[in-house]
Design a protein around this motif. Sequence first.
Motif, mmCIF file in Angstrom:
data_model
loop_
_atom_site.group_PDB
_atom_site.id
_atom_site.type_symbol
_atom_site.label_atom_id
_atom_site.label_comp_id
_atom_site.label_asym_id
_atom_site.label_seq_id
_atom_site.Cartn_x
_atom_site.Cartn_y
_atom_site.Cartn_z
ATOM 1 N N GLY A 158 0.827 -1.210 0.000
ATOM 2 C CA GLY A 158 0.000 0.000 0.000
ATOM 3 C C GLY A 158 0.862 1.261 0.000
ATOM 4 N N GLU A 159 0.180 2.385 0.052
ATOM 5 C CA GLU A 159 0.885 3.667 -0.078
ATOM 6 C C GLU A 159 1.896 3.899 1.044
ATOM 7 N N THR A 160 3.035 4.530 0.674
ATOM 8 C CA THR A 160 4.045 4.934 1.662
ATOM 9 C C THR A 160 4.263 6.443 1.521
ATOM 10 N N PHE A 213 7.016 7.771 0.761
ATOM 11 C CA PHE A 213 7.825 7.919 -0.466
ATOM 12 C C PHE A 213 6.925 7.969 -1.701
ATOM 13 N N ASN A 214 5.866 7.147 -1.718
ATOM 14 C CA ASN A 214 4.946 7.183 -2.873
ATOM 15 C C ASN A 214 4.295 8.566 -2.976
ATOM 16 N N ARG A 215 3.906 9.096 -1.820
ATOM 17 C CA ARG A 215 3.251 10.416 -1.802
ATOM 18 C C ARG A 215 4.137 11.477 -2.399
ATOM 19 N N GLU A 216 5.449 11.359 -2.089
ATOM 20 C CA GLU A 216 6.391 12.402 -2.533
ATOM 21 C C GLU A 216 7.055 12.052 -3.858
ATOM 22 N N SER A 217 6.593 10.955 -4.480
ATOM 23 C CA SER A 217 7.234 10.461 -5.716
ATOM 24 C C SER A 217 8.721 10.226 -5.505
ATOM 25 N N ARG A 218 9.022 9.615 -4.387
ATOM 26 C CA ARG A 218 10.412 9.349 -4.035
ATOM 27 C C ARG A 218 10.721 7.880 -4.342
ATOM 28 N N ILE A 219 11.963 7.615 -4.755
ATOM 29 C CA ILE A 219 12.349 6.296 -5.250
ATOM 30 C C ILE A 219 13.010 5.461 -4.143
ATOM 31 N N GLY A 220 12.678 4.193 -4.110
ATOM 32 C CA GLY A 220 13.419 3.234 -3.257
ATOM 33 C C GLY A 220 13.214 3.454 -1.777
ATOM 34 N N GLY A 221 14.311 3.444 -1.007
ATOM 35 C CA GLY A 221 14.254 3.614 0.444
ATOM 36 C C GLY A 221 13.596 2.437 1.132
ATOM 37 N N ASN A 222 13.321 2.670 2.427
ATOM 38 C CA ASN A 222 12.669 1.590 3.188
ATOM 39 C C ASN A 222 11.556 2.174 4.051
ATOM 40 N N PRO A 223 10.634 2.920 3.384
ATOM 41 C CA PRO A 223 9.609 3.628 4.167
ATOM 42 C C PRO A 223 8.534 2.701 4.715
ATOM 43 N N ARG A 224 7.749 3.249 5.636
ATOM 44 C CA ARG A 224 6.604 2.510 6.203
ATOM 45 C C ARG A 224 5.344 2.868 5.428
ATOM 46 N N LEU A 225 4.282 2.136 5.697
ATOM 47 C CA LEU A 225 2.986 2.453 5.090
ATOM 48 C C LEU A 225 2.424 3.720 5.731
ATOM 49 N N THR A 226 1.739 4.533 4.943
ATOM 50 C CA THR A 226 0.998 5.676 5.501
ATOM 51 C C THR A 226 -0.348 5.160 6.039
ATOM 52 N N ARG A 282 7.773 -2.048 3.892
ATOM 53 C CA ARG A 282 6.418 -1.793 3.398
ATOM 54 C C ARG A 282 5.678 -3.075 2.998
ATOM 55 N N THR A 283 6.399 -4.072 2.484
ATOM 56 C CA THR A 283 5.697 -5.314 2.105
ATOM 57 C C THR A 283 5.444 -6.170 3.353
ATOM 58 N N ARG A 284 6.363 -6.079 4.304
ATOM 59 C CA ARG A 284 6.186 -6.882 5.528
ATOM 60 C C ARG A 284 5.041 -6.339 6.370
ATOM 61 N N GLU A 285 4.930 -5.002 6.400
ATOM 62 C CA GLU A 285 3.802 -4.416 7.159
ATOM 63 C C GLU A 285 2.474 -4.834 6.537
ATOM 64 N N MET A 286 2.468 -4.861 5.229
ATOM 65 C CA MET A 286 1.258 -5.277 4.500
ATOM 66 C C MET A 286 0.899 -6.724 4.908
ATOM 67 N N ALA A 287 1.916 -7.578 4.966
ATOM 68 C CA ALA A 287 1.674 -8.983 5.339
ATOM 69 C C ALA A 287 1.229 -9.089 6.797
ATOM 70 N N ASP A 288 1.820 -8.237 7.676
ATOM 71 C CA ASP A 288 1.413 -8.278 9.095
ATOM 72 C C ASP A 288 -0.094 -8.055 9.202
ATOM 73 N N ILE A 289 -0.584 -7.067 8.447
ATOM 74 C CA ILE A 289 -2.017 -6.732 8.538
ATOM 75 C C ILE A 289 -2.857 -7.818 7.877
ATOM 76 N N LEU A 290 -2.399 -8.303 6.747
ATOM 77 C CA LEU A 290 -3.138 -9.370 6.053
ATOM 78 C C LEU A 290 -3.277 -10.607 6.946
ATOM 79 N N LEU A 291 -2.231 -10.866 7.729
ATOM 80 C CA LEU A 291 -2.216 -12.127 8.489
ATOM 81 C C LEU A 291 -2.564 -11.967 9.966
ATOM 82 N N GLU A 292 -3.090 -10.785 10.329
ATOM 83 C CA GLU A 292 -3.501 -10.598 11.726
ATOM 84 C C GLU A 292 -4.484 -11.697 12.114
#
Length: 427
Positions: free
Chosen positions: A239-241, A243-256, A285-295
């Motif tokens: 989902g959105e981070t 970095f996505n909001r700011e059109s920023r590349i790469g990094g290791n941001p969290r989900l908004t 960002r992908t791991r946080e997505m999985a955490d929520i999916l697998l709650e």
Amino acid sequence: MTAKPSLPSAEKLYIAMVGLPAMGKSVIAYKLQDNLRNMGVAAKVFNNGEVRRRLFPENTSHAEFYNPDNAALVALREDIALINMYDAKDFLNEEGGSIAILDATNISAPRRRKIIAHLSDHPILFVECRNPDPDLYAASVARKTKLSEFAHLSTEEALASFEARIRHYRSIYCPLDSDGSGTDGCPPGEKRPEEYVIVDSLNHRIIKEHLTKEPPYYSLLRDLLVSDWVKGLCLVRHGETEFNRESRIGGNPRLTDKGIQQARSLAARFRDKHISCVVTSTLRRTREMADILLEGRPEVERHALREFDEINAGECDSMTYDEVRRLRPGIWESRKTDKYHAPYPGGESYASMKDRVERGVKKALYLSGNAENLVIIGHQAVNRMILSHFLFRREEDVPYVFIPQDRYFHIVSTQSRKLVELLPFQS
Ligand code: F6P
């Protein structure tokens, strides 16, 4: 137990799987069975482990049961193997079956001699599975320890028990391509079976093929052994981070907050669905997505693979697209001209990611046991590469494929069915 008289042979075949535990034998056995059935060929798997668990529900998970020096227990295991041999024989000769697949380790020379002696009414093709990847092997072993037969043990005890079982098997392992010298675990002078193939069960590659004459259905089987097979893959982007909001590349941001909301919609979509396995990248960002999916779903297996990390933007990592355009015009221009091949300095291009992403797909499919509803949570560039692995795209189009953050691709790719659908998170 007495052998029943055989009917005359007519295009029927036994397949005997061979391999140490956790080498992908069952995945391949069921892949063959399911695809053959879809093509109208009556195929059936006969799994020794299932007979063992049915007849001896409690007493057979301990390593001693597999000790080749314990004659009484060896005899018991040979009886289990015989039950399946006779059932396989009945299937071919009395129940209209065409291909019977014996799914067991069949790792020792005496066991294979027994198969050859008892199943002389139709040709036998031996298929040995090997898996060259140590990480995957460890993951497969870990998965075995979750079987219900280990439920009474702690994870460590189950692992120790399964490893002791593997050591027992290794001590009697005679590879199908034995050179007969007596130095490779096989008795000196041991004859190789007449028809065998050795497959790399991760990479769907034939390592060795030895045929004195072509067994029935062989070209079909060979195709199935080397082809990718996807029963149901759900390809999700995180989902959105920020970095996505700011059109920023790469990094290791969290989900908004919006990204978390998107993850919740995904979880709602899958609430009543079985998930065989979730594979993410190693990024947050992908791991946080999985955490929520697998709650609340601790039983679902999950893995994080480096192969699915987003394209490495090298010197441009964490820059916005606008900064790249202003500060690194050369890179901006080369991406505009040939985005697929243009590498980020110190990083990757789409072209140079291809091999690792494909390796990731193979690993994910293997880890899920090729079951339905494998969920891969990846990134924009990675998901473009995964999608184009299944759906042919011209290279120049790949970097522009639309990868939304609120919908996922559902992919099926079997011999008889190819399907890619874009589905909303919220049903
Ligand atoms: O913008 C999100 C993102 O995942 C970046 O981290 C990555 O560099 C980019 O997408 C890949 O897409 P493109 O190749 O179109 O820049």
